[in-house]
Design a protein around this motif. Structure first.
Motif, PDB file in Angstrom:
ATOM      1  N   GLU A  26       6.108  35.219  19.193  1.00 55.51           N
ATOM      2  CA  GLU A  26       5.560  34.640  20.427  1.00 55.51           C
ATOM      3  C   GLU A  26       6.601  34.712  21.544  1.00 55.51           C
ATOM      4  O   GLU A  26       6.292  34.992  22.690  1.00 55.51           O
ATOM      5  N   ARG A  27       7.864  34.480  21.183  1.00 56.24           N
ATOM      6  CA  ARG A  27       8.906  34.423  22.206  1.00 56.24           C
ATOM      7  C   ARG A  27      10.264  34.613  21.530  1.00 56.24           C
ATOM      8  O   ARG A  27      10.456  34.211  20.384  1.00 56.24           O
ATOM      9  N   ILE A  28      11.174  35.237  22.267  1.00 57.12           N
ATOM     10  CA  ILE A  28      12.552  35.339  21.773  1.00 57.12           C
ATOM     11  C   ILE A  28      13.419  34.482  22.672  1.00 57.12           C
ATOM     12  O   ILE A  28      13.316  34.546  23.907  1.00 57.12           O
ATOM     13  N   ILE A  29      14.248  33.649  22.075  1.00 56.21           N
ATOM     14  CA  ILE A  29      15.209  32.858  22.839  1.00 56.21           C
ATOM     15  C   ILE A  29      16.548  33.556  22.685  1.00 56.21           C
ATOM     16  O   ILE A  29      17.162  33.537  21.615  1.00 56.21           O
ATOM     17  N   LEU A  30      16.970  34.236  23.763  1.00 55.86           N
ATOM     18  CA  LEU A  30      18.214  35.018  23.748  1.00 55.86           C
ATOM     19  C   LEU A  30      19.306  34.132  24.336  1.00 55.86           C
ATOM     20  O   LEU A  30      19.259  33.794  25.525  1.00 55.86           O
ATOM     21  N   THR A  31      20.245  33.734  23.514  1.00 51.79           N
ATOM     22  CA  THR A  31      21.271  32.820  24.027  1.00 51.79           C
ATOM     23  C   THR A  31      22.416  33.584  24.689  1.00 51.79           C
ATOM     24  O   THR A  31      22.744  34.704  24.324  1.00 51.79           O
TER      25      THR A  31
END
Ligand code: MG
Length: 389
Positions: free
Chosen positions: A175-180
């Motif tokens: 659904e979504r990628i959280i790229l830190t």
């Protein structure tokens, strides 16, 4: 000497390390030393002294040097060995195509694209630390890898984290990628403050110890922009589904949200030997010398929005991947030329982003992505930036 060494390591996994004198390359050799992996080949741009030292320890069959002068140097340094010496971009592709269990590609810049393609054509499994390969030629690389049934495992810490987070979930939609992002040394600065920073400031990264080019990219946030494009290519998600989140402690290395709202991420101390080793041992995990995470010692993990306007490189990267075609190549080539000029004290820090933006405006992008259009556009963008310096 090589005969003696190869008899010792005959049953061990063989690795070829492109860019072995750089930060990732040297750490790959630390992992190889610990597990007793055999080294098939090593390559460096111009550090003859260090690659000689590495060659004497690891006894590879091949050593490749890009720079002409350094090549002449290494010929003399390794004259008493049977190591085969290769030179330049051609030598790099030849080395990449030599059969090995895994090719670690940790060269800096888009010079890494052609050896990546050569390795895939030869059927060599790849551990990819060279993000520019995916940025400029991601479509070519992923299509060829699929055709040749070659596995490419990401080594960039964020992409390794995403890769680890989707293991066992490949049939589920992301659904979504959280790229830190660590935010780099200038997190929180406004445009006015960015105009006054020096090279020395830019080369001081708060959490990671890395090569100069990537350290500057981290300070401009271009590194995160390139990683956003890399994530689109690696995981086949739309750019809008990737959220860049500033996480100053660099403990959560990235995360993935699935359709049901579950978020799975990978945490650990910031140590590149963890993703390097995992790429080599995947799908297995093995003991490592890396430090252990103590959440209670850290106490607080913080997450903030990234400022894509002040740090324009991130916004430009998002724009480039949306435009598609060779736009990411223009972005990357202009950035490589601008960062080189910055490191040579020819332009101030804030000009890097400006020049990349100007190149994206002025250099014509090609719709079709092929090796020839990539190399053409690279040249155009590089010349454009150099003409403005
Ligand atoms: Mg990274």
């Amino acid at each position: 000497m090589p005969g003696f060494c190869s008899a010792l390591f005959v049953f061990m996994k063989t690795l070829t390390v492109l860019g072995s004198t750089g930060s990732i390359g040297s750490q790959t050799l630390e992992v190889a030393r610990m597990h007793g992996y055999r080294i098939k080949g090593l390559s460096a741009n111009n550090n003859a002294r260090l690659i000689e030292k590495q060659a004497r320890e690891f006894c590879p069959e091949f050593v490749c040097i890009n720079d002409e002068k350094a090549f002449n140097d290494i010929k003399i340094r390794l004259a008493d060995t049977d190591i085969k010496l290769l030179k330049g971009r051609e030598g790099l592709c030849e080395l990449a195509a030599e059969k090995c269990d895994m090719l670690i590609n940790s060269v800096v810049g888009m010079i890494g694209l052609e050896p990546t393609l050569a390795a895939i054509n030869a059927g060599n499994r790849i551990g990819l630390a060279n993000k520019e390969t995916m940025v400029v030629g991601g479509e070519l690389v992923t299509a060829l890898a699929k055709e040749k049934n070659v596995e490419i495992i990401p080594i960039d810490s964020e992409h390794s984290a995403i890769f680890q987070s989707i293991m066992g979930n490949t049939d589920n939609k992301i659904e979504r990628i959280i790229l830190t992002a660590s935010g780099g040394p200038f997190f929180g600065y406004n445009s006015e403050q960015l105009r006054r920073v020096t090279k020395e400031n830019a080369l001081k990264h708060p959490n990671w110890s890395m090569g100069k080019k990537i350290t500057v990219d981290s300070a401009t946030l271009m590194n995160k922009g390139l990683e956003l494009i890399e994530a689109v290519r690696f995981f086949d998600v739309a750019p809008d589904k990737i959220e860049v989140v500033v996480h100053r402690q660099s403990i959560l290395h990235s995360a993935v949200e699935f359709e049901d709202g579950a978020v799975i991420g990978q945490l650990g101390v910031p140590d590149m030997k963890i993703p390097i080793q995992f790429a080599i041992t995947y799908p297995k995990r093995m003991k490592s010398l890396s430090g252990r995470l103590s959440l209670t010692d850290i106490g607080t993990l913080t997450f903030e929005k990234a400022d894509e306007e002040t740090f324009c490189c991130l916004g430009l990267a998002r724009e480039a991947i949306k435009r598609g075609g060779t736009a990411p190549c223009i972005l990357n080539s202009a950035n490589e030329a601008a960062v080189a000029a910055f490191l040579e004290d020819k332009i101030p820090f804030y000009r890097i982003g400006e020049l990349v933006g100007e190149a994206m405006e002025k250099v014509k992008s090609e719709k079709t992505v092929s090796l020839s259009t990539i190399l053409y556009v690279e040249n155009e963008a590089t010349q454009f930036v150099n003409s403005k310096i």
